[in-house]
Design a protein around this motif. Sequence first.
Motif, short mmCIF file in Angstrom:
data_model
loop_
_atom_site.label_atom_id
_atom_site.label_comp_id
_atom_site.label_asym_id
_atom_site.label_seq_id
_atom_site.Cartn_x
_atom_site.Cartn_y
_atom_site.Cartn_z
N GLN A 20 20.34 2.65 -14.52
CA GLN A 20 18.93 2.36 -14.23
C GLN A 20 18.78 1.10 -13.39
N GLU A 21 19.55 0.10 -13.77
CA GLU A 21 19.46 -1.18 -13.06
C GLU A 21 19.85 -0.99 -11.59
N ALA A 22 20.96 -0.22 -11.41
CA ALA A 22 21.41 0.02 -10.03
C ALA A 22 20.34 0.73 -9.23
N ALA A 23 19.70 1.70 -9.92
CA ALA A 23 18.64 2.45 -9.23
C ALA A 23 17.50 1.53 -8.84
N TRP A 24 17.12 0.64 -9.74
CA TRP A 24 16.04 -0.31 -9.44
C TRP A 24 16.39 -1.21 -8.26
N ILE A 25 17.62 -1.69 -8.32
CA ILE A 25 18.04 -2.58 -7.21
C ILE A 25 17.92 -1.85 -5.88
N GLU A 26 18.37 -0.56 -5.94
CA GLU A 26 18.30 0.25 -4.72
C GLU A 26 16.85 0.40 -4.26
N VAL A 27 15.96 0.70 -5.22
CA VAL A 27 14.53 0.88 -4.89
C VAL A 27 13.97 -0.39 -4.27
N ILE A 28 14.28 -1.53 -4.91
CA ILE A 28 13.73 -2.80 -4.40
C ILE A 28 14.26 -3.09 -3.00
N ARG A 29 15.55 -2.78 -2.80
CA ARG A 29 16.13 -3.03 -1.47
C ARG A 29 15.41 -2.17 -0.41
N MET A 31 12.45 -0.99 -0.67
CA MET A 31 11.08 -1.47 -0.48
C MET A 31 11.06 -2.66 0.46
N GLU A 32 12.05 -3.53 0.24
CA GLU A 32 12.10 -4.71 1.12
C GLU A 32 12.31 -4.30 2.58
N GLU A 33 13.20 -3.28 2.71
CA GLU A 33 13.47 -2.79 4.07
C GLU A 33 12.19 -2.25 4.71
N VAL A 34 11.53 -1.40 3.91
CA VAL A 34 10.28 -0.80 4.40
C VAL A 34 9.27 -1.89 4.73
N TYR A 35 9.18 -2.88 3.84
CA TYR A 35 8.22 -3.95 4.03
C TYR A 35 8.50 -4.72 5.32
N SER A 36 9.79 -5.02 5.52
CA SER A 36 10.09 -5.79 6.73
C SER A 36 9.85 -4.95 7.98
N ASP A 37 10.15 -3.61 7.88
CA ASP A 37 9.82 -2.73 9.01
C ASP A 37 8.33 -2.76 9.29
N LEU A 38 7.58 -2.71 8.18
CA LEU A 38 6.12 -2.69 8.29
C LEU A 38 5.61 -3.92 9.01
N ILE A 39 6.16 -5.06 8.62
CA ILE A 39 5.74 -6.31 9.27
C ILE A 39 6.08 -6.27 10.75
N GLN A 40 7.28 -5.75 11.03
CA GLN A 40 7.71 -5.63 12.43
C GLN A 40 6.73 -4.76 13.22
N TYR A 41 6.38 -3.59 12.57
CA TYR A 41 5.44 -2.68 13.24
C TYR A 41 4.12 -3.37 13.48
N GLU A 42 3.69 -4.11 12.48
CA GLU A 42 2.37 -4.76 12.59
C GLU A 42 2.37 -5.74 13.76
N ILE A 43 3.48 -6.52 13.87
CA ILE A 43 3.56 -7.49 14.98
C ILE A 43 3.50 -6.74 16.33
N GLU A 44 4.31 -5.65 16.37
CA GLU A 44 4.31 -4.88 17.63
C GLU A 44 2.94 -4.33 17.94
N LEU A 45 2.31 -3.81 16.88
CA LEU A 45 0.98 -3.22 17.04
C LEU A 45 0.00 -4.26 17.55
N GLU A 46 0.06 -5.45 16.97
CA GLU A 46 -0.85 -6.51 17.40
C GLU A 46 -0.61 -6.86 18.86
N GLU A 47 0.67 -6.92 19.21
CA GLU A 47 0.99 -7.24 20.62
C GLU A 47 0.41 -6.18 21.55
N LYS A 48 0.62 -4.89 21.14
CA LYS A 48 0.12 -3.80 21.97
C LYS A 48 -1.39 -3.84 22.04
#
Length: 434
Positions: A20-29, A31-48
């Motif tokens: 379970q712990e491993a699964a959670w770690i994977e989920v959080i990782r 999520m973090e990846e998605v979150y950082s992608d999201l921020i990246q997209y947002e910056i790009e979007l703002e620039e565009k």
Amino acid sequence: MGKPPAMAPELANSEIAQAQEAAWIEVIRKMEEVYSDLIQYEIELEEKNTALEEAQRFITSVLSSVSDILVVCDSKGRIQQVNLAFLRLTDIAEIDLVGHPLGDFLAEDVGSLNHWLEAGHGGDREVRFVHRGQGVTDPVALTCATLLDHRGLPAGTVLTGRPVGELRRAYEALKQAQAQLVQQEKMASLGRLIAGVAHELNNPISFIVGNVHVLTKYRERLEAYLGTIHQGIDETEREALRKSLRIDTLMTDLPALIAGTQEGAQRVADIVKSLKRLSFSQSGGAEAVNLAEIAENAVHWAIKGRSTLPDPVISLPPVLLTPGHAGQLHQVMVNLMENALDAVNDQGNKAVITVSGHRQDAQVAVEITDSGPGIPPENLDKVFDPFFTTKPVGQGTGLGLWISYGIVRDHGGALVAENAPGGGARFRLTLPAI
Ligand SMILES: Nc1ncnc2c1ncn2[C@@H]1O[C@H](COP(=O)(O)OP(=O)(O)OP(=O)(O)O)[C@@H](O)[C@H]1O
Ligand SMILES: [Mg+2]
């Protein structure tokens, strides 16, 4: 399916917890990846977005600064966009225009206009729009083009136009400027003529002045001689006086001096007469004029001040009668001669200009051929255009042939440019004969 194999309960629990712990770690990782992608997209979007807004502002400011009106409609004829010039023209708010059918704002029957719009292209059309205060606008010369979408498919129409009044005013201003230029060209040719006249008059007048000066001196000597004789002197004294006053030479000179003065005066009279014939005003109807005489006269006028060139070869019959205005036809001949002289100007004494004329059936014709470089074939149909000139600035307005062409056309004749077989240009003028 059988039961799962039995396990020790503690062991099973700790394995599950680990998984379970491993699964959670994977989920959080993740999520973090998605979150950082999201921020990246947002910056790009703002620039565009910023770039887009910039482009939008740029287009809007361009559209509002053009003075022509602009209306963009979708494929159903509904207004999508208008520019400031259109808002000003109609005095209607943008919000009341956009999304509404264009037909609602046309002050006339839209039936035929729709076909025109559907065709999506074509020439100008005069249209009046509805005006909020005054009912209708001034007529607008409208042009229509098809609006294409990103795939290049028709998506509507783009209408551009300009109030006809404005176009007319611009046209009037242009016509006026043109008339002024023609007038200036006339003044310039008048100036050249006057310079020629002054030059021509100068010769006989200085001749006359010189002769009269000598005649005055002779009169004084004759007066002295006769005065002394009348007092009564003897023959020896008289002979001495006759010698000292050189009375014999004086008497021999006298006839030539008087004849020379008469000739000079006659020359002045001739010049004045030829000028009178050249009445430049267009008033009065056409009269029978002798084209041969006009041509010969014009040749003489044109070669004044070009003493480096040989005299043109003239082979004209004595009379070539045509109905017309002598002054205008003179202007044509002088223009043609000046062009020919310009063309051979650097050939010095090798230059040849021939002026010939004849009558053929119901027409009289005069041809001017020169030994110049000729006219390049691609320019043959341009030489009669207003302002077409190959001469350096200040040496040609390019109006000479244009004006001549107009005059000849008004006389019911024709003026044709061609290259002579031996090189050089040839201009042929034909006019109705009498
Ligand atoms: N005899 C000619 N030989 C060669 N080119 C000529 C001859 N006559 C006219 N052209 C060409 O045609 C052009 C137009 O002639 P046009 O008389 O209309 O104007 P221009 O002589 O240049 O100026 P302007 O007559 O107003 O002083 C000339 O610039 C020249 O290029
Ligand atoms: Mg000319």
